[in-house]
Design a protein around this motif. Structure first.
Motif, PDB file in Angstrom:
ATOM      1  N   ILE A  22      -2.374  -0.085  -2.863  1.00  0.00           N
ATOM      2  CA  ILE A  22      -1.797  -1.505  -1.975  1.00  0.00           C
ATOM      3  C   ILE A  22      -1.823  -2.581  -2.524  1.00  0.00           C
ATOM      4  O   ILE A  22      -3.388  -1.424  -3.309  1.00  0.00           O
ATOM      5  CB  ILE A  22      -2.575  -0.588  -0.690  1.00  0.00           C
ATOM      6  CG1 ILE A  22      -1.496   0.080   0.339  1.00  0.00           C
ATOM      7  CG2 ILE A  22      -2.423  -2.125   0.034  1.00  0.00           C
ATOM      8  CD1 ILE A  22      -0.381  -0.652   0.686  1.00  0.00           C
ATOM      9  N   VAL A  23      -1.573  -3.224  -2.969  1.00  0.00           N
ATOM     10  CA  VAL A  23      -2.897  -4.394  -3.873  1.00  0.00           C
ATOM     11  C   VAL A  23      -3.248  -5.948  -1.877  1.00  0.00           C
ATOM     12  O   VAL A  23      -1.625  -5.725  -1.971  1.00  0.00           O
ATOM     13  CB  VAL A  23      -1.394  -4.737  -4.724  1.00  0.00           C
ATOM     14  CG1 VAL A  23      -2.630  -6.340  -5.551  1.00  0.00           C
ATOM     15  CG2 VAL A  23      -2.102  -4.051  -5.363  1.00  0.00           C
ATOM     16  N   THR A  24      -3.914  -5.415  -2.104  1.00  0.00           N
ATOM     17  CA  THR A  24      -3.253  -7.073  -0.754  1.00  0.00           C
ATOM     18  C   THR A  24      -4.452  -7.629  -0.747  1.00  0.00           C
ATOM     19  O   THR A  24      -5.968  -7.752  -1.306  1.00  0.00           O
ATOM     20  CB  THR A  24      -4.186  -6.007   0.621  1.00  0.00           C
ATOM     21  OG1 THR A  24      -4.032  -6.784   1.741  1.00  0.00           O
ATOM     22  CG2 THR A  24      -5.602  -5.346   0.590  1.00  0.00           C
ATOM     23  N   SER A  25      -4.583  -8.709  -0.334  1.00  0.00           N
ATOM     24  CA  SER A  25      -5.951 -10.698  -0.407  1.00  0.00           C
ATOM     25  C   SER A  25      -6.544  -9.988   0.687  1.00  0.00           C
ATOM     26  O   SER A  25      -7.082 -11.070   1.056  1.00  0.00           O
ATOM     27  CB  SER A  25      -4.373 -11.633  -0.265  1.00  0.00           C
ATOM     28  OG  SER A  25      -3.296 -11.672  -1.392  1.00  0.00           O
ATOM     29  N   MET A  53     -12.188  -7.266  -4.456  1.00  0.00           N
ATOM     30  CA  MET A  53     -12.191  -6.103  -5.013  1.00  0.00           C
ATOM     31  C   MET A  53     -12.224  -7.076  -6.944  1.00  0.00           C
ATOM     32  O   MET A  53     -12.420  -7.037  -8.135  1.00  0.00           O
ATOM     33  CB  MET A  53     -11.787  -4.725  -5.604  1.00  0.00           C
ATOM     34  CG  MET A  53     -12.095  -4.063  -4.202  1.00  0.00           C
ATOM     35  SD  MET A  53     -11.301  -2.963  -4.004  1.00  0.00           S
ATOM     36  CE  MET A  53     -11.049  -1.942  -5.711  1.00  0.00           C
ATOM     37  N   VAL A  54     -11.779  -8.545  -6.579  1.00  0.00           N
ATOM     38  CA  VAL A  54     -11.391  -8.566  -8.195  1.00  0.00           C
ATOM     39  C   VAL A  54     -11.726 -10.632  -7.634  1.00  0.00           C
ATOM     40  O   VAL A  54     -11.681 -11.218  -6.432  1.00  0.00           O
ATOM     41  CB  VAL A  54      -9.999  -9.060  -7.955  1.00  0.00           C
ATOM     42  CG1 VAL A  54      -9.694  -8.016  -8.374  1.00  0.00           C
ATOM     43  CG2 VAL A  54      -9.289  -9.597  -6.923  1.00  0.00           C
ATOM     44  N   LYS A  55     -11.538 -11.405  -8.615  1.00  0.00           N
ATOM     45  CA  LYS A  55     -12.021 -12.745  -8.508  1.00  0.00           C
ATOM     46  C   LYS A  55     -11.200 -13.302  -8.528  1.00  0.00           C
ATOM     47  O   LYS A  55     -11.633 -14.491  -7.630  1.00  0.00           O
ATOM     48  CB  LYS A  55     -12.918 -13.066 -10.274  1.00  0.00           C
ATOM     49  CG  LYS A  55     -13.026 -14.595  -9.885  1.00  0.00           C
ATOM     50  CD  LYS A  55     -13.945 -14.887 -11.870  1.00  0.00           C
ATOM     51  CE  LYS A  55     -14.152 -16.370 -11.884  1.00  0.00           C
ATOM     52  NZ  LYS A  55     -14.745 -16.130 -13.291  1.00  0.00           N
ATOM     53  N   ASN A  56     -10.112 -13.227  -8.763  1.00  0.00           N
ATOM     54  CA  ASN A  56      -8.939 -14.150  -8.848  1.00  0.00           C
ATOM     55  C   ASN A  56      -7.511 -13.230  -8.155  1.00  0.00           C
ATOM     56  O   ASN A  56      -7.288 -12.300  -8.115  1.00  0.00           O
ATOM     57  CB  ASN A  56      -8.151 -14.570  -9.851  1.00  0.00           C
ATOM     58  CG  ASN A  56      -8.965 -14.793 -11.397  1.00  0.00           C
ATOM     59  OD1 ASN A  56      -9.618 -15.899 -11.063  1.00  0.00           O
ATOM     60  ND2 ASN A  56      -9.280 -14.582 -12.699  1.00  0.00           N
ATOM     61  N   LYS A  58      -4.287 -13.069  -5.966  1.00  0.00           N
ATOM     62  CA  LYS A  58      -3.210 -13.635  -6.076  1.00  0.00           C
ATOM     63  C   LYS A  58      -2.353 -15.177  -5.884  1.00  0.00           C
ATOM     64  O   LYS A  58      -3.335 -15.887  -5.146  1.00  0.00           O
ATOM     65  CB  LYS A  58      -1.695 -12.731  -4.658  1.00  0.00           C
ATOM     66  CG  LYS A  58      -2.030 -11.432  -4.653  1.00  0.00           C
ATOM     67  CD  LYS A  58      -1.073 -10.524  -3.539  1.00  0.00           C
ATOM     68  CE  LYS A  58      -1.032  -9.171  -3.716  1.00  0.00           C
ATOM     69  NZ  LYS A  58      -0.591  -8.713  -2.382  1.00  0.00           N
ATOM     70  N   PRO A  59      -1.308 -15.318  -6.301  1.00  0.00           N
ATOM     71  CA  PRO A  59      -0.767 -14.136  -7.379  1.00  0.00           C
ATOM     72  C   PRO A  59      -1.230 -14.511  -8.228  1.00  0.00           C
ATOM     73  O   PRO A  59      -0.171 -13.743  -9.285  1.00  0.00           O
ATOM     74  CB  PRO A  59       0.955 -16.058  -7.143  1.00  0.00           C
ATOM     75  CG  PRO A  59      -0.313 -16.675  -6.993  1.00  0.00           C
ATOM     76  CD  PRO A  59      -0.936 -16.782  -6.536  1.00  0.00           C
ATOM     77  N   HIS A  60      -2.012 -14.688  -8.878  1.00  0.00           N
ATOM     78  CA  HIS A  60      -2.932 -14.035 -10.400  1.00  0.00           C
ATOM     79  C   HIS A  60      -2.609 -13.190 -10.122  1.00  0.00           C
ATOM     80  O   HIS A  60      -3.008 -12.180  -9.893  1.00  0.00           O
ATOM     81  CB  HIS A  60      -4.601 -14.387 -10.334  1.00  0.00           C
ATOM     82  CG  HIS A  60      -5.467 -14.841 -12.310  1.00  0.00           C
ATOM     83  ND1 HIS A  60      -5.325 -13.111 -12.383  1.00  0.00           N
ATOM     84  CD2 HIS A  60      -5.180 -15.687 -12.696  1.00  0.00           C
ATOM     85  CE1 HIS A  60      -5.735 -13.158 -13.279  1.00  0.00           C
ATOM     86  NE2 HIS A  60      -5.823 -15.048 -13.636  1.00  0.00           N
ATOM     87  N   PRO A  61      -2.687 -12.812 -11.546  1.00  0.00           N
ATOM     88  CA  PRO A  61      -2.212 -10.708 -11.866  1.00  0.00           C
ATOM     89  C   PRO A  61      -3.457 -10.102 -11.793  1.00  0.00           C
ATOM     90  O   PRO A  61      -3.415  -8.274 -11.859  1.00  0.00           O
ATOM     91  CB  PRO A  61      -1.754 -11.201 -13.140  1.00  0.00           C
ATOM     92  CG  PRO A  61      -2.121 -12.569 -14.005  1.00  0.00           C
ATOM     93  CD  PRO A  61      -2.062 -13.042 -12.834  1.00  0.00           C
ATOM     94  N   GLU A  62      -4.618 -10.712 -11.777  1.00  0.00           N
ATOM     95  CA  GLU A  62      -5.851  -9.642 -11.996  1.00  0.00           C
ATOM     96  C   GLU A  62      -5.731  -8.655 -10.687  1.00  0.00           C
ATOM     97  O   GLU A  62      -6.215  -7.418 -11.565  1.00  0.00           O
ATOM     98  CB  GLU A  62      -6.907 -10.418 -11.803  1.00  0.00           C
ATOM     99  CG  GLU A  62      -8.432  -8.970 -11.272  1.00  0.00           C
ATOM    100  CD  GLU A  62      -9.628 -10.035 -11.508  1.00  0.00           C
ATOM    101  OE1 GLU A  62     -10.642  -9.535 -11.677  1.00  0.00           O
ATOM    102  OE2 GLU A  62      -9.513 -11.232 -10.761  1.00  0.00           O
ATOM    103  N   CYS A  63      -5.784  -8.530  -9.629  1.00  0.00           N
ATOM    104  CA  CYS A  63      -5.192  -7.630  -8.282  1.00  0.00           C
ATOM    105  C   CYS A  63      -4.284  -6.453  -9.271  1.00  0.00           C
ATOM    106  O   CYS A  63      -4.203  -5.282  -8.666  1.00  0.00           O
ATOM    107  CB  CYS A  63      -4.957  -8.423  -7.213  1.00  0.00           C
ATOM    108  SG  CYS A  63      -3.765  -9.157  -7.203  1.00  0.00           S
TER     109      CYS A  63
END
Length: 131
Positions: A22-25, A53-56, A58-63
């Motif tokens: 799961i990748v969630t904002s 958990m990420v700096k950037n 969605k929609p940035h691909p980092e997550c």
């Protein structure tokens, strides 16, 4: 309440040895509220990436890259299911093999279960997973 057929779909992928993430904002606090309502939620997935958990976001691909890394999957071999439409420009080599946009919110709910069952059966067939 879960989207009709979603957990059963994920369970079929798990049985076939296909990793899920799961990748969630949503941040961890919001996800903790989900876990409180659905204590078994986390056990259905190999990994969960939250917005904090990420700096950037969605929609940035980092997550998505983090999600792929956590399940040890090359991004080009990932399938992404999105519950909303957005467009992202991805750096070269980070585009998933296939991306599905699934409309999960429907005002009248008419035919939702049938359409979902058809979508899940079609996707399992594409993946070579027997229902």
């Amino acid at each position: 309440e879960y989207f009709p057929g979603a957990i059963e779909f994920v369970e079929q992928l798990n049985k076939a040895g296909i990793a899920t993430c799961i990748v969630t904002s949503s941040d961890q606090k919001k996800m903790d509220a989900v876990y409180a309502q659905h204590p078994d939620f986390k056990e259905h997935f190999n990994a969960i990436v939250t917005g904090d958990m990420v700096k950037n976001a969605k929609p940035h691909p980092e997550c998505f890259l983090l999600g792929a890394k956590l399940i040890n999957c090359d991004c080009s071999q990932c399938l992404i299911f999105e519950d909303s439409s957005w467009i992202a420009i991805r750096p070269s080599g980070t585009e998933p093999k296939c991306k599905f946009y699934v409309e999960v919110f429907q005002k009248d709910g008419v035919g939702l279960k049938e359409r979902t069952e058809h979508l899940i059966a079609s996707l399992l067939g594409l993946l070579g997973v027997k229902a």
